[in-house]
Scaffold this motif. Structure first.
Motif, PDB file in Angstrom:
ATOM      1  N   ALA A 171       2.461   1.505  -3.382  1.00 53.67           N
ATOM      2  CA  ALA A 171       1.317   2.275  -4.307  1.00 53.67           C
ATOM      3  C   ALA A 171       1.124   3.750  -4.120  1.00 53.67           C
ATOM      4  CB  ALA A 171       0.092   1.427  -4.209  1.00 53.67           C
ATOM      5  N   LYS A 172       1.011   4.272  -3.066  1.00 52.27           N
ATOM      6  CA  LYS A 172       0.785   5.477  -2.410  1.00 52.27           C
ATOM      7  C   LYS A 172       2.021   6.379  -3.070  1.00 52.27           C
ATOM      8  CE  LYS A 172      -3.165   5.416  -0.275  1.00 52.27           C
ATOM      9  NZ  LYS A 172      -4.534   6.067  -0.963  1.00 52.27           N
ATOM     10  N   LEU A 173       3.051   5.706  -3.053  1.00 53.44           N
ATOM     11  CA  LEU A 173       4.345   6.786  -3.446  1.00 53.44           C
ATOM     12  C   LEU A 173       4.470   6.750  -4.994  1.00 53.44           C
ATOM     13  CD1 LEU A 173       6.955   5.208  -1.014  1.00 53.44           C
ATOM     14  CD2 LEU A 173       5.842   7.562  -0.844  1.00 53.44           C
ATOM     15  N   GLY A 174       3.276   5.892  -5.555  1.00 49.02           N
ATOM     16  CA  GLY A 174       3.418   6.229  -7.041  1.00 49.02           C
ATOM     17  C   GLY A 174       3.991   5.069  -7.844  1.00 49.02           C
ATOM     18  N   TYR A 175       4.384   4.072  -7.108  1.00 53.30           N
ATOM     19  CA  TYR A 175       5.086   2.827  -7.852  1.00 53.30           C
ATOM     20  C   TYR A 175       4.161   1.683  -8.472  1.00 53.30           C
ATOM     21  CZ  TYR A 175       9.371   4.750  -5.866  1.00 53.30           C
ATOM     22  OH  TYR A 175      10.400   5.318  -5.596  1.00 53.30           O
ATOM     23  N   ARG A 176       4.018   1.623  -9.590  1.00 52.92           N
ATOM     24  CA  ARG A 176       3.121   0.687 -10.331  1.00 52.92           C
ATOM     25  C   ARG A 176       3.897  -0.943 -10.047  1.00 52.92           C
ATOM     26  NH1 ARG A 176      -1.298   1.000 -13.931  1.00 52.92           N
ATOM     27  NH2 ARG A 176      -1.534  -1.007 -15.022  1.00 52.92           N
ATOM     28  N   LYS A 226       0.831  -1.328   0.066  1.00 55.92           N
ATOM     29  CA  LYS A 226       0.078   0.099   0.001  1.00 55.92           C
ATOM     30  C   LYS A 226       0.848   1.014   0.028  1.00 55.92           C
ATOM     31  CE  LYS A 226      -3.829  -2.106   2.463  1.00 55.92           C
ATOM     32  NZ  LYS A 226      -4.823  -2.157   3.662  1.00 55.92           N
TER      33      LYS A 226
END
Length: 383
Positions: free
Chosen positions: A170-175, A167
């Motif tokens: 994902a919040k940091l922008g990593y897909r 999570k």
């Protein structure tokens, strides 16, 4: 109680080692250390551990001999192999993780922060500069180990550590998830590839008959591993169906045997195979993948995986007007969401009507070499 020391790595980057020592009555009763690639992560971990260790009985519990990630991975691979050999990619990934600094970490130190820090390190130049999708695979495979280690071997792991780490990333922008492939072969590309396969078969008659294997993959929508496992005893002729053993399915693979309908073209291809071995296509699945890749390379066709033939086969059925339950009876999917990612429609109708390679591959002869016959079972028993 906690000290943080910075040290420079060979590439010039800094690593931060946190060391915690606890003394009682002048005697050291506990110590532990952890290394991070970011100072903020080191400080946060030190603060959290100090708070945890201040709880009555925490030091005594912490002094219990911990289990390293490398040990958990080793146990997982060993136990998994008893049920069924683990995939080559997954095995290699876990073994690589075990050799990193994370492999030296003990179970009780595995937190979401530690996992996030590991992921960021792996994406850095020092850690290999891998893509987020690779990290997603790493965490998925490691998550399988941790999910088993906690209930099976009593490892002290935060239950939500992996989920929380994903999570945060994902919040940091990593897909972390790979983009769904929508690659389908064109008939022109298949013409080039099948021409190469025909040349290979002509020069080496006892090699894998990839004409039949690839054709069957398209019309049956089966994966390469499934194709190589199908046995003559798995056929139900009145129903024109095949038992697909250990079909891949999230959380349910071993013993997941599913009856799948075989479209007429796939059934005809099976009927063109000689009944010499117990297996209908008595080939090694990795060899099938290699043969396909080499043929694509020689044909000048780029970025076409053997698994893309399954995408093409499922999409073809929808283009022919089949409804979801009927398509699922062939593909073996249990729900629409799983089936959806395989459907990439190019129009309406059957693109393989009067396909020139179908009669050619049906007529191609099959000769098994000694390696195939000695390595697999003949009809009626193993030799």
């Amino acid at each position: 109680m906690a000290t943080i020391r910075a040290r420079k790595s060979a590439d010039g980057s800094l690593r931060y080692t946190v060391q915690i020592r606890i003394k009682k009555n002048g005697a050291q009763v506990y110590q532990e250390s952890q290394t991070f690639s970011r100072k903020q992560a080191a400080q946060a971990w030190a603060k959290r551990r100090e708070t945890e260790l201040s709880v009555p009985g925490a030091v005594e519990r912490a002094n219990r001999s911990g289990v390293t990630v490398a040990s958990m991975i080793e146990a997982y691979l060993r136990e998994h192999a008893k049920a069924r050999p683990i995939g080559k990619t997954k095995k290699a990934t876990l073994e690589a993780i075990a050799k990193t600094y994370l492999g030296e970490c003990e179970d009780r130190s595995i937190t979401a922060q530690v996992l996030v820090d590991y992921a960021l390190w792996r994406m850095s130049a020092e850690g290999g500069g891998v893509k987020p999708q690779t990290i997603g695979n790493d965490l998925a495979h490691l998550g399988a180990v941790l999910a088993v280690a906690r209930p099976a071997w009593g490892a002290s792991i935060e239950p939500h550590a992996m989920a929380d780490a994903r999570k945060v990333l994902a919040k940091l922008g990593y897909r972390l998830k790979s983009r769904e492939r929508d690659r389908r072969p064109s008939l022109e590309e298949l013409d080039l590839i099948f021409a190469e396969l025909e040349k290979i078969l002509s020069s080496r008659p006892t090699s894998i008959n990839m004409l039949k294997v690839a054709g069957f993959a398209i019309f049956s929508t089966r994966r390469q591993e499934e194709i190589c496992r199908i046995r003559w005893d798995d056929l139900d002729e009145p129903r024109q169906a095949v038992m697909v053993r250990d079909m891949k399915n999230p959380g349910d693979k071993i013993g997941n045997n599913v009856w799948c309908h075989l479209p007429d073209e796939a059934w005809t291809i099976i009927k063109s195979m000689p009944r010499i071995c117990d297996e209908i296509f008595p080939y090694n699945s990795e060899s099938v993948s290699t043969a396909w890749s080499r043929a694509c390379e020689r044909a000048g066709v780029k970025d076409l995986h053997f698994h893309d033939l399954r995408h093409d086969g499922v999409s073809r059925l929808f283009e022919m007007g089949w409804d979801i339950p009927r398509v699922a009876s062939v593909s073996g999917h249990r729900d629409w969401n799983s089936l959806r990612r395989y459907t990439h429609l190019n129009g309406r109708g059957d693109p393989y009507v009067a396909w020139e390679w179908l009669p050619k591959l049906l007529a191609s002869s099959v000769k098994f070499g000694d390696r195939t016959l000695n390595g697999l079972s003949r009809r009626g028993g193993r030799h």
